[in-house]
Scaffold this motif. Structure first.
Motif, PDB file in Angstrom:
ATOM      1  N   THR A 159       6.218  -7.357   1.754  1.00 61.36           N
ATOM      2  CA  THR A 159       7.315  -7.038   0.832  1.00 61.36           C
ATOM      3  C   THR A 159       8.649  -7.525   1.384  1.00 61.36           C
ATOM      4  O   THR A 159       9.491  -8.063   0.654  1.00 61.36           O
ATOM      5  CB  THR A 159       7.386  -5.506   0.623  1.00 61.36           C
ATOM      6  N   GLY A 167       0.815  -1.217   0.000  1.00 58.65           N
ATOM      7  CA  GLY A 167       0.000   0.000   0.000  1.00 58.65           C
ATOM      8  C   GLY A 167       0.846   1.262   0.000  1.00 58.65           C
ATOM      9  O   GLY A 167       2.049   1.220   0.230  1.00 58.65           O
ATOM     10  N   GLY A 178       0.486  -8.816  -4.477  1.00 60.02           N
ATOM     11  CA  GLY A 178       0.572 -10.107  -5.162  1.00 60.02           C
ATOM     12  C   GLY A 178       1.706 -10.106  -6.180  1.00 60.02           C
ATOM     13  O   GLY A 178       2.513  -9.175  -6.245  1.00 60.02           O
ATOM     14  N   SER A 192      -2.358 -10.085  -2.306  1.00 53.77           N
ATOM     15  CA  SER A 192      -1.235 -10.571  -1.493  1.00 53.77           C
ATOM     16  C   SER A 192      -1.684 -11.557  -0.420  1.00 53.77           C
ATOM     17  O   SER A 192      -0.877 -12.047   0.353  1.00 53.77           O
ATOM     18  CB  SER A 192      -0.535  -9.389  -0.803  1.00 53.77           C
ATOM     19  N   ASP A 195       5.542  -5.522   5.603  1.00 55.97           N
ATOM     20  CA  ASP A 195       5.943  -6.849   6.087  1.00 55.97           C
ATOM     21  C   ASP A 195       5.919  -7.889   4.969  1.00 55.97           C
ATOM     22  O   ASP A 195       6.860  -8.695   4.838  1.00 55.97           O
ATOM     23  CB  ASP A 195       5.060  -7.284   7.274  1.00 55.97           C
TER      24      ASP A 195
END
Ligand SMILES: Nc1ncnc2c1ncn2[C@@H]1O[C@H](COP(=O)(O)OP(=O)(O)OP(=O)(O)O)[C@@H](O)[C@H]1O
Ligand SMILES: O=P(O)(O)OC[C@H]1O[C@](O)(CO)[C@@H](O)[C@@H]1O
Ligand SMILES: [Mg+2]
Length: 534
Positions: free
Chosen positions: A245, A154, A218, A392, A243
């Motif tokens: 990523t 985000g 994702g 994700s 987190d």
């Protein structure tokens, strides 16, 4: 043989099977970087890489270096752990005009940052991380660096500032001029074009919200990503994200190590929720707290101008109520703050309805701040079963703000027969989309510079961040194994309760349970005003 050849020139070499890199991978006698742990902490494991080339990898059996006095160093990997003969060069900062009069340009290899700084006289010294900053030696020649930057997850205020400062830091401090921007998050590695980044291109991007590189959820495919890193000859990867990523970054680092590539992987933690463990706080968080004041203020102005005004402001925070807690503490106009970590209830003694009634009788209005992840179980009960996830795999949240607005309205108009004026404000995306403020900009600069110094110095598989105000290199796993949440047993939440005078919604047994969970055996008398049975 000159082993200083970069992966850029290597991957451009005609046949990978005859690349001199192979010889480097086959060296079976690792000599660990002098700042790394001794070889007793490692074991050697032969692995087979993508092109079935044998690779030799040093696997850290334990990344903890424990001393007699209880000093523990949780170290980050170094490229020489698996490329033992990698040559080093004097750091070009030595000749930098900017650092010319700095008393100590380079961080001492001995410098460590303590995770815990409140100690008793006899307690062990505890966990430490390697201090971030420039090192005397670098493991890349400036003109051989081909860096890339990617942003995932985000949005958050300050992403563009971090991008800008990585680009300017690499260019101005280290003379690097090949920097690529990967477009659209992890999937961009294999499905999108790249942008060429230079100080000129990024010059004023810090004044804009969002990310000029765009982002996505994702699409993390480790092999495809590392194939692409190899094919493009990238040898430094800067990954900005939360987190999820960082978990992806750890997998990229592991694959890079497995293939024996001279590629440094650096993570820069990003999350507006401030839910990343170990680090003091995440960038953009202060900006978010500040921006939330505008929404809270608007709610307050609205509700104090009408009769029985009840304002609800929803703020971000999936599992962690930090923005709500700090925005409440900063504002003083908030009467009640609801966060995911602190379950609440509506009806009966000590419940939210009772508190609202009291506030309206005493002040004629009230403001509630609610974190988006609070009370999800209530909303779920009143809705047909929906368990949607984003790309994700993060659970999509139900709108607690709307639900609460409706519940309060129904209770006071139908049950209490009391006219109330509800105002619901959802500023979540407006807060996330703004550029970072001054202090966050400075913070972003420090993060970016730390990442650049770390990668140039050959560290890899690390995340940067301040620990007790000192920037450190932290093993990625340390920031992903747990999520930081508001601890109800810490003093900060008590400060909030004391500041708003709201109910804690905990009964006696819950208070004891939380205290035991926090490892505190206590027989404290519990304030009966704040304890009710549900
Ligand atoms: N366990 C995982 N392993 C590998 N990649 C992951 C993992 N979790 C998430 N990712 C990848 O990381 C990227 C971002 O993840 P996610 O959408 O969860 O956001 P985030 O980084 O946690 O940021 P935030 O939650 O602050 O928005 C996505 O591309 C996702 O595929
Ligand atoms: O952009 P999206 O996918 O709507 O994500 C919203 C989520 O992202 C976060 O801002 C974290 O980045 C959460 O606070 C929020 O729930
Ligand atoms: Mg996340």
């Amino acid at each position: 043989m000159d082993l200083s050849i970069s992966s850029r020139s290597l991957s451009r070499s005609a046949s990978p099977s005859i690349s001199p890199f192979n010889s480097k991978r086959m060296i079976l006698n690792p000599v660990f970087h002098k700042f790394s742990f001794d070889s007793r902490n490692f074991k050697i494991k032969p692995l087979v890489s993508r092109q079935n080339r044998p690779a030799v990898v040093a696997v850290r059996a334990s990344n903890q270096n424990v001393h007699n006095d209880g000093f523990v160093l949780e170290d980050v990997p170094h490229l020489t752990n698996f490329l033992p003969d990698l040559p080093s060069y004097p750091n070009p900062l030595k000749k930098s005009q900017a650092y010319a009069v700095v008393k100590q340009t380079f961080v001492s290899p001995e410098d460590a940052v303590a995770q815990n700084i409140v100690l008793q006289k006899d307690s062990p010294r505890g966990v430490h991380f390697r201090r971030a900053g420039p090192r005397e030696k670098v493991y890349f020649k400036s003109d051989e660096v081909r860096a890339c930057i990617v942003t995932c997850g985000g949005l958050c205020p300050g992403i563009n500032t971090v991008i800008r400062e990585i680009v300017c830091g690499l260019s101005y401090m280290y003379g690097v001029d090949e920097i690529l921007g990967i477009e659209g998050g992890y999937r961009g590695f294999y499905s999108k074009n790249t942008l060429t980044l230079s100080p000129k291109v990024v010059n004023d991007i810090h004044k804009r919200g969002g990310t000029i590189l765009r982002t996505s959820r994702g699409g993390h495919d480790t092999n495809k990503i590392v194939d692409n890193i190899e094919d493009r000859g990238i040898n430094q990867v800067y990954i900005i994200g939360g987190d999820g990523t960082q978990k992806g970054a750890a997998l990229i680092y592991k694959e890079v190590e497995k293939r024996g590539l001279q590629v440094a992987v650096a993570g820069i933690p990003k999350t507006i929720d401030n839910d990343i463990a170990v680090i003091d706080k995440s960038f953009g968080f202060d900006t978010a707290v500040e921006e939330a004041q505008r929404a809270i203020n608007a709610a307050h102005v609205e509700v104090e101008s009408v009769e029985n005004g009840v304002g609800i402001v929803k703020l971000m925070g999936r599992y962690s109520g930090f923005i709500s807690m700090y925005a409440t503490l900063a504002s003083r106009d908030v009467d009640c703050c609801l966060i995911p970590e602190s379950p609440f209830y509506l009806e009966g003694p000590g419940g939210l309805f009772e508190f609202i009634e009291r506030q309206l009788k005493e002040n004629g209005h009230m403001v509630i701040v609610v974190a988006e992840g609070a009370g999800q179980e209530f909303v779920a009960q009143s809705m047909p079963a929906v368990d949607e996830k984003d790309a994700s795999g993060n659970r999509l949240l139900l709108d607690i703000g709307l639900w609460l607005t409706q519940k309060i309205k129904d209770h006071f108009t139908k049950v209490q027969k009391m006219m109330i004026n509800m105002k619901y404000i959802d500023p979540t995306y407006m807060i996330r989309a703004i550029p970072s403020n001054g202090s966050d900009n400075i913070y972003c600069t420090l993060l970016a510079h730390s990442a650049v110094h770390g990668a140039m110095a050959g560290f890899t598989g690390f995340t940067v961040g301040p620990v007790n105000s000192r920037h450190a290199y932290i093993p990625i796993a340390r920031v992903t194994e747990t999520q930081k949440t508001v601890k109800l047993t810490d003093r900060m939440w008590a400060r909030l309760l004391a500041s708003t005078n709201q109910p804690s919604f905990l009964n006696c047994s819950e208070v004891l349970h939380h205290q035991e969970k926090a490892g505190r055996k206590t027989t404290e008398v519990i304030n009966s005003e704040r304890t009710t049975s549900t």
